[in-house]
Design a protein around this motif. Structure first.
Motif, PDB file in Angstrom:
ATOM      1  N   ILE A 137      -7.032   0.825   9.408  1.00 31.58           N
ATOM      2  CA  ILE A 137      -7.845  -0.314   9.830  1.00 31.58           C
ATOM      3  C   ILE A 137      -8.624   0.053  11.083  1.00 31.58           C
ATOM      4  CG2 ILE A 137      -7.771  -2.692  10.696  1.00 31.58           C
ATOM      5  CD1 ILE A 137      -5.223  -3.032   8.879  1.00 31.58           C
ATOM      6  N   ASP A 138      -7.986   0.758  12.002  1.00 30.70           N
ATOM      7  CA  ASP A 138      -8.639   1.175  13.249  1.00 30.70           C
ATOM      8  C   ASP A 138      -9.800   2.120  12.955  1.00 30.70           C
ATOM      9  OD1 ASP A 138      -8.862   1.276  16.127  1.00 30.70           O
ATOM     10  OD2 ASP A 138      -7.913   3.252  16.043  1.00 30.70           O
ATOM     11  N   ALA A 189      -9.707  -6.976  14.287  1.00 27.44           N
ATOM     12  CA  ALA A 189      -9.977  -6.188  13.080  1.00 27.44           C
ATOM     13  C   ALA A 189      -8.834  -6.324  12.071  1.00 27.44           C
ATOM     14  CB  ALA A 189     -10.200  -4.727  13.449  1.00 27.44           C
ATOM     15  N   ILE A 190      -7.611  -6.352  12.556  1.00 27.97           N
ATOM     16  CA  ILE A 190      -6.458  -6.508  11.664  1.00 27.97           C
ATOM     17  C   ILE A 190      -6.494  -7.869  10.993  1.00 27.97           C
ATOM     18  CG2 ILE A 190      -3.941  -6.768  11.601  1.00 27.97           C
ATOM     19  CD1 ILE A 190      -3.875  -4.558  13.829  1.00 27.97           C
ATOM     20  N   ALA A 235      -9.735 -10.535   4.495  1.00 28.34           N
ATOM     21  CA  ALA A 235     -10.568  -9.971   3.423  1.00 28.34           C
ATOM     22  C   ALA A 235      -9.704  -9.486   2.268  1.00 28.34           C
ATOM     23  CB  ALA A 235     -11.433  -8.834   3.969  1.00 28.34           C
ATOM     24  N   ARG A 236      -8.568  -8.888   2.576  1.00 26.87           N
ATOM     25  CA  ARG A 236      -7.653  -8.404   1.535  1.00 26.87           C
ATOM     26  C   ARG A 236      -7.165  -9.567   0.692  1.00 26.87           C
ATOM     27  NH1 ARG A 236      -2.076  -7.502   0.855  1.00 26.87           N
ATOM     28  NH2 ARG A 236      -1.622  -5.564  -0.235  1.00 26.87           N
ATOM     29  N   TRP A 249      -9.247  -7.847   8.405  1.00 21.83           N
ATOM     30  CA  TRP A 249      -8.855  -7.008   7.277  1.00 21.83           C
ATOM     31  C   TRP A 249      -7.874  -7.756   6.379  1.00 21.83           C
ATOM     32  CZ3 TRP A 249      -4.498  -4.906   5.110  1.00 21.83           C
ATOM     33  CH2 TRP A 249      -4.686  -3.848   4.205  1.00 21.83           C
ATOM     34  N   GLU A 251       0.823  -1.218   0.000  1.00 18.53           N
ATOM     35  CA  GLU A 251       0.000   0.000   0.000  1.00 18.53           C
ATOM     36  C   GLU A 251       0.856   1.266   0.000  1.00 18.53           C
ATOM     37  OE1 GLU A 251      -3.387   0.072  -0.143  1.00 18.53           O
ATOM     38  OE2 GLU A 251      -3.506  -2.102  -0.175  1.00 18.53           O
ATOM     39  N   GLU A 301     -11.630   2.268  10.259  1.00 17.16           N
ATOM     40  CA  GLU A 301     -12.732   1.474   9.713  1.00 17.16           C
ATOM     41  C   GLU A 301     -13.424   0.679  10.822  1.00 17.16           C
ATOM     42  OE1 GLU A 301     -11.334  -1.081   6.586  1.00 17.16           O
ATOM     43  OE2 GLU A 301     -10.629   0.591   5.372  1.00 17.16           O
ATOM     44  N   ARG A 302     -12.618   0.120  11.713  1.00 19.72           N
ATOM     45  CA  ARG A 302     -13.126  -0.728  12.795  1.00 19.72           C
ATOM     46  C   ARG A 302     -14.102   0.013  13.687  1.00 19.72           C
ATOM     47  NH1 ARG A 302     -11.738  -1.352  18.332  1.00 19.72           N
ATOM     48  NH2 ARG A 302     -10.378   0.447  18.191  1.00 19.72           N
TER      49      ARG A 302
END
Length: 78
Positions: free
Chosen positions: A50-51, A66-67, A73-74, A70, A39, A53-54
């Motif tokens: 990520i935080d 959450a990590i 899903a990635r 993520w 990225e 979004e969480r």
């Protein structure tokens, strides 16, 4: 293969202006570092995204969960 089953490693980092500790298994730390490189972001900046979004979720999970989600899903959507 035993490395896949290594227990969590706690690391401290600054995200969104505050210090936090995150416990992840080494395989997730490696995947997170690779994702940050892909990225073009520093590791703490990716964790901050990520935080952010969480915390918008109706029932936010803890940051380590959450990590992991993520990253999964990635990879799945990749």
């Amino acid at each position: 293969m035993a490395e896949v089953y290594a227990g969590p490693v706690k690391r401290s980092m600054m995200i969104a202006g505050h210090a936090t500790s995150i416990s992840l298994e080494p395989i997730f730390w490696d995947a997170l570092r690779q994702a940050a490189e892909a990225e073009g972001l520093p590791l703490n900046a990716l964790v901050a995204l990520i935080d952010a979004e969480r915390i918008q979720a109706d029932a936010p999970p803890n940051l380590a969960s959450a990590i992991r989600v993520w990253l999964f899903a990635r990879e799945r959507d990749g």
